[in-house]
Design an enzyme around this catalytic site. Structure first.
Site, PDB file in Angstrom:
ATOM      1  N   ARG A  67      20.826 -46.448 -59.338  1.00 40.36           N
ATOM      2  CA  ARG A  67      20.779 -47.834 -58.836  1.00 40.36           C
ATOM      3  C   ARG A  67      21.449 -48.764 -59.826  1.00 40.36           C
ATOM      4  O   ARG A  67      22.021 -49.784 -59.473  1.00 40.36           O
ATOM      5  CB  ARG A  67      19.331 -48.257 -58.601  1.00 40.36           C
ATOM      6  CG  ARG A  67      18.757 -47.872 -57.256  1.00 40.36           C
ATOM      7  CD  ARG A  67      18.908 -46.385 -56.938  1.00 40.36           C
ATOM      8  NE  ARG A  67      18.255 -46.003 -55.702  1.00 40.36           N
ATOM      9  CZ  ARG A  67      16.993 -45.566 -55.627  1.00 40.36           C
ATOM     10  NH1 ARG A  67      16.260 -45.418 -56.713  1.00 40.36           N
ATOM     11  NH2 ARG A  67      16.483 -45.242 -54.447  1.00 40.36           N
ATOM     12  N   ASP A  91      21.760 -40.836 -56.214  1.00 43.34           N
ATOM     13  CA  ASP A  91      20.956 -41.486 -55.168  1.00 43.34           C
ATOM     14  C   ASP A  91      21.916 -42.142 -54.182  1.00 43.34           C
ATOM     15  O   ASP A  91      23.148 -42.049 -54.335  1.00 43.34           O
ATOM     16  CB  ASP A  91      19.961 -42.496 -55.766  1.00 43.34           C
ATOM     17  CG  ASP A  91      18.650 -42.522 -54.972  1.00 43.34           C
ATOM     18  OD1 ASP A  91      18.717 -42.733 -53.743  1.00 43.34           O
ATOM     19  OD2 ASP A  91      17.580 -42.321 -55.558  1.00 43.34           O
ATOM     20  N   HIS A 138      18.319 -39.352 -49.849  1.00 44.18           N
ATOM     21  CA  HIS A 138      18.896 -40.117 -50.969  1.00 44.18           C
ATOM     22  C   HIS A 138      20.289 -39.608 -51.333  1.00 44.18           C
ATOM     23  O   HIS A 138      20.633 -39.488 -52.514  1.00 44.18           O
ATOM     24  CB  HIS A 138      17.957 -40.058 -52.179  1.00 44.18           C
ATOM     25  CG  HIS A 138      16.704 -40.874 -51.988  1.00 44.18           C
ATOM     26  ND1 HIS A 138      16.671 -42.242 -52.139  1.00 44.18           N
ATOM     27  CD2 HIS A 138      15.446 -40.508 -51.627  1.00 44.18           C
ATOM     28  CE1 HIS A 138      15.443 -42.685 -51.896  1.00 44.18           C
ATOM     29  NE2 HIS A 138      14.685 -41.651 -51.568  1.00 44.18           N
ATOM     30  N   ASP A 146      12.081 -36.378 -52.042  1.00 47.69           N
ATOM     31  CA  ASP A 146      11.261 -37.472 -51.504  1.00 47.69           C
ATOM     32  C   ASP A 146      11.981 -38.168 -50.351  1.00 47.69           C
ATOM     33  O   ASP A 146      13.202 -38.075 -50.215  1.00 47.69           O
ATOM     34  CB  ASP A 146      10.966 -38.496 -52.618  1.00 47.69           C
ATOM     35  CG  ASP A 146      12.233 -39.081 -53.221  1.00 47.69           C
ATOM     36  OD1 ASP A 146      13.234 -38.340 -53.336  1.00 47.69           O
ATOM     37  OD2 ASP A 146      12.243 -40.269 -53.565  1.00 47.69           O
ATOM     38  N   GLU A 147      11.216 -38.854 -49.554  1.00 42.74           N
ATOM     39  CA  GLU A 147      11.728 -39.832 -48.592  1.00 42.74           C
ATOM     40  C   GLU A 147      12.977 -39.342 -47.843  1.00 42.74           C
ATOM     41  O   GLU A 147      14.032 -39.948 -47.917  1.00 42.74           O
ATOM     42  CB  GLU A 147      12.037 -41.144 -49.346  1.00 42.74           C
ATOM     43  CG  GLU A 147      10.801 -41.716 -50.009  1.00 42.74           C
ATOM     44  CD  GLU A 147      11.083 -42.920 -50.899  1.00 42.74           C
ATOM     45  OE1 GLU A 147      10.198 -43.790 -50.995  1.00 42.74           O
ATOM     46  OE2 GLU A 147      12.164 -42.997 -51.509  1.00 42.74           O
ATOM     47  N   TRP A 164       3.360 -38.589 -56.957  1.00 40.60           N
ATOM     48  CA  TRP A 164       3.768 -39.972 -57.220  1.00 40.60           C
ATOM     49  C   TRP A 164       3.142 -41.000 -56.299  1.00 40.60           C
ATOM     50  O   TRP A 164       3.123 -42.183 -56.610  1.00 40.60           O
ATOM     51  CB  TRP A 164       5.303 -40.105 -57.155  1.00 40.60           C
ATOM     52  CG  TRP A 164       5.926 -39.939 -55.790  1.00 40.60           C
ATOM     53  CD1 TRP A 164       6.249 -38.768 -55.190  1.00 40.60           C
ATOM     54  CD2 TRP A 164       6.326 -40.979 -54.888  1.00 40.60           C
ATOM     55  NE1 TRP A 164       6.817 -38.996 -53.963  1.00 40.60           N
ATOM     56  CE2 TRP A 164       6.877 -40.361 -53.753  1.00 40.60           C
ATOM     57  CE3 TRP A 164       6.280 -42.374 -54.930  1.00 40.60           C
ATOM     58  CZ2 TRP A 164       7.369 -41.077 -52.665  1.00 40.60           C
ATOM     59  CZ3 TRP A 164       6.767 -43.094 -53.846  1.00 40.60           C
ATOM     60  CH2 TRP A 164       7.312 -42.445 -52.726  1.00 40.60           C
ATOM     61  N   THR A 186      15.484 -48.607 -61.043  1.00 39.15           N
ATOM     62  CA  THR A 186      16.285 -49.730 -61.557  1.00 39.15           C
ATOM     63  C   THR A 186      16.871 -50.629 -60.471  1.00 39.15           C
ATOM     64  O   THR A 186      17.838 -51.335 -60.710  1.00 39.15           O
ATOM     65  CB  THR A 186      17.413 -49.192 -62.468  1.00 39.15           C
ATOM     66  OG1 THR A 186      18.197 -48.244 -61.735  1.00 39.15           O
ATOM     67  CG2 THR A 186      16.850 -48.540 -63.713  1.00 39.15           C
ATOM     68  N   GLU A 187      16.273 -50.613 -59.279  1.00 39.22           N
ATOM     69  CA  GLU A 187      16.771 -51.506 -58.227  1.00 39.22           C
ATOM     70  C   GLU A 187      16.809 -52.961 -58.693  1.00 39.22           C
ATOM     71  O   GLU A 187      17.738 -53.699 -58.395  1.00 39.22           O
ATOM     72  CB  GLU A 187      15.893 -51.423 -56.976  1.00 39.22           C
ATOM     73  CG  GLU A 187      16.054 -50.150 -56.157  1.00 39.22           C
ATOM     74  CD  GLU A 187      15.004 -49.110 -56.522  1.00 39.22           C
ATOM     75  OE1 GLU A 187      14.545 -49.097 -57.683  1.00 39.22           O
ATOM     76  OE2 GLU A 187      14.660 -48.287 -55.641  1.00 39.22           O
TER      77      GLU A 187
HETATM   78  C1  ACM Z   1       9.841 -42.149 -55.346  1.00 41.31           C
HETATM   79  O1  ACM Z   1       9.373 -43.125 -55.947  1.00 41.31           O
HETATM   80  N1  ACM Z   1      10.537 -42.324 -54.229  1.00 41.31           N
HETATM   81  C2  ACM Z   1       9.687 -40.813 -55.839  1.00 41.31           C
END
Ligand code: ACM
Ligand code: ZN
Length: 573
Positions: free
Chosen positions: A199, A228, A298, A361-362, A434, A514-515
């Site tokens: 990011r 990402d 991602h 993730d996600e 997490w 770090t967004e």
């Molecule tokens: C995460 O914070 N998406 C692992």
């Protein structure tokens, strides 16, 4: 063993000892001022102090060259700071307690200690460090630096004192450590921090500065988030477009406004030579790097580089806004698996550590649900919705297992965000917890009961992209949640897990996404001083002094260290 900090002197004698400066101190205040971070597991202070300048160090000849070199560096630092000469003698292993006649400080290799464990005994006859390996030598030296007056750090910031000429701030300092007995070893073998360089790209020198401060406080794993949606940061020889296209986004959303775009290109990547350089630097600091390629979600930066790897074929743009993208790698195409193998093999060759983070993730499944290739793969594998888990999630399990096997062939073990454990997962994989305590019963308890090793990064205790105070007016823009240093320090991992389950918790890690990070100074600010809480949790486990004692020590001594080293940090409560 319980945390102990005893002051053995009965009366408030006047002494000149290290730990916080060179002024004369009484035994009344030494105990508090000598609280080290992380706290040693056993720390007994005694009356009196030992001069370390203009003295001789004895080093057990059985230490490896890297350990000897670090001891030499410490002697040279002390020589530089004190303006006197500290000599080193290499000696055969000593009998008895290991102290060497005429040496003020002796380093003894002690195989009976656990990895990373060391002890220190300092008394009128001199001091003896016993250490088991390279990292334990490093930790004994870090402890010695903290026992010495804080000016010891004046010469360690890169602008080293000219040999033999002390910096003006070091003049008149008495280079003593207190008489003491320390036994010290970590609770967790994995003590980490993650930095998101996708990011926001940070230079090799900035990353090294991050590693420097981690190492000083006995943290030993650097999880490097290298890819990402918003930027691909690692050179891959077989896929040059990843860095030609995927390393630059054309603009970035402004603040929290998802409809905005500053139109300013943001980019950067690390060449493989640079990565090797950072690996070597980290190794010298006792830190193992855990690289992350976040997959199969991602991945928009990779899709922008190679659109044929997506379900729709694109076109894709390196993502300019934060959040979760629907576009992910197509799990139905052979090209995707070739791509993953090639990328992972190149990266695995650079990072010698055992763990390789595969993200996981996600990963939304909306593209896979509508993709003929993904659906054909699901049919070919005979996957179906089962036990509350969708066929598409089982397809993600298939991708995970594919890369697990690729990495196993390289001698690597996978770690992934906890979503990889939904459905099927090989028992040797490590699960990175997490999503926070709220789901603890259904996730963490289940992972550990099922026998998975777990790394702990619950958002509500370890996400250091969160603001450090509820009062946002005093804080830089950040992810819109709060994690105070007190909340972090009060983390308690033991209350929900049985001893058998706890044995599967291999460590803790703070995550710095770090967004919302504007620049490097803000990275340091988000990290510090919360990193001290992490360091105590990771090293001391649940045997920590109360928060006030911790914070008192942080303010008195560690803030001075940060000031001398020039780190930016949050000074308020
Ligand atoms: C995460 O914070 N998406 C692992
Ligand atoms: Zn697909």
């Amino acid at each position: 063993m319980k945390f102990r900090m005893l002051l053995l002197a009965a009366l408030p004698l006047v002494l000149a000892v290290g730990c916080g400066g060179n002024e004369v101190r009484t035994t009344d205040n030494i105990a508090r001022e000598c609280a080290l971070i992380p706290f040693p597991r056993v720390f007994e202070l005694q009356e009196g102090g030992l001069y370390l300048d203009a003295s001789t160090f004895a080093v057990d000849s059985r230490f490896d060259n890297a350990s000897k070199e670090k001891i030499r560096e410490f002697a040279s630092l002390l020589s530089d700071c004190s303006g006197t000469r500290v000599r080193i003698k290499e000696l055969a292993p000593a009998a008895g307690n290991g102290s060497v006649e005429g040496a003020s400080l002796s380093f003894v290799l002690d195989d009976s200690l656990s990895p990373e464990e060391y002890s220190l005994d300092a008394g009128p006859q001199g001091a003896v460090v016993r250490a088991s390996d390279y990292n334990s030598v490093l930790y004994s030296l870090a402890t010695l630096r903290q026992l010495l007056p804080v000016e010891i750090y004046c010469c360690s910031d890169g602008s080293r004192c000219t040999a033999g000429v002390a910096k003006s701030s070091c003049k008149g300092v008495e280079w003593t450590i207190p008489f003491c007995h320390i036994e010290d070893y970590p609770q967790y073998s994995y003590r980490g921090v993650m930095l998101d360089c996708s990011r926001h790209f940070f230079t090799v020198d900035e990353v090294k500065r991050f590693l420097d401060i981690m190492a000083e406080y006995k943290l030993n794993r650097f999880h490097w988030h290298l890819t990402d949606d918003q930027g691909w940061r690692v050179e891959i020889k077989k896929y040059p477009q990843l860095t030609e296209v995927g390393s630059v986004r054309g603009g970035t959303m402004v603040g929290r406004d998802f409809d905005s775009d500053d139109g300013v290109p943001h980019g950067g990547f690390y060449t493989q030579d640079e990565l090797r350089d950072v690996v070597a630097y980290a190794q010298e600091l006792g830190i193992t790097i855990v690289p992350e390629v976040d997959l199969p979600g991602h991945m928009v930066a990779a899709l922008a580089s190679y659109p044929e790897l997506g379900c729709t074929g694109g076109p894709y743009d390196v993502r300019r806004i934060w959040g979760i993208a629907d576009d992910v790698l197509c799990a139905g195409k052979d090209a995707t698996y070739r791509f993953l193998d090639d990328v992972i093999n190149e990266i695995a060759d650079i990072f010698p550590g055992e763990l390789f983070h595969i993200g996981g993730d996600e990963c939304p499944k909306v593209r896979w649900e509508n993709c003929p290739d993904c659906q054909a793969k699901i049919a070919e594998l005979g996957l179906a919705d089962k036990d509350g888990v969708s066929a598409e999630q089982y397809l993600q399990n298939y991708v995970t297992d594919h890369v697990r096997q690729t990495l196993a062939a390289k001698g690597k073990r996978i770690i992934g965000w906890e979503e990889i454990a939904e459905g099927n997962l090989d028992k040797n994989a490590m699960v990175h917890y997490w999503r926070g305590w709220k789901s603890v019963e259904e996730t963490l308890c289940k992972f550990t009961a099922d026998g998975y090793d777990v790394l702990m990064s619950p958002t509500n205790f370890f996400y250091i992209d969160y603001a450090q105070s509820e009062d946002r007016s005093s804080e830089p823009l950040s992810y819109n949640s709060t994690l105070t240093i007190e909340k972090m320090y009060l983390y308690d991992s033991t209350k929900l897990l049985s001893p058998e389950q706890l044995a599967h918790v291999k460590g803790v890690q703070a995550n710095l996404w770090t967004e919302y990070i504007a620049d490097w100074k803000q990275i340091e600010y988000m990290l510090l001083p919360r990193m001290f809480a992490l360091s105590c949790i990771a090293w001391d486990g649940d045997e920590r002094p109360d928060f006030e004692t911790f914070m008192d020590e942080v303010r008195k001594h560690q803030f001075q260290v940060l000031d001398i080293l020039g780190y930016n940090y949050r000074k308020g409560n």
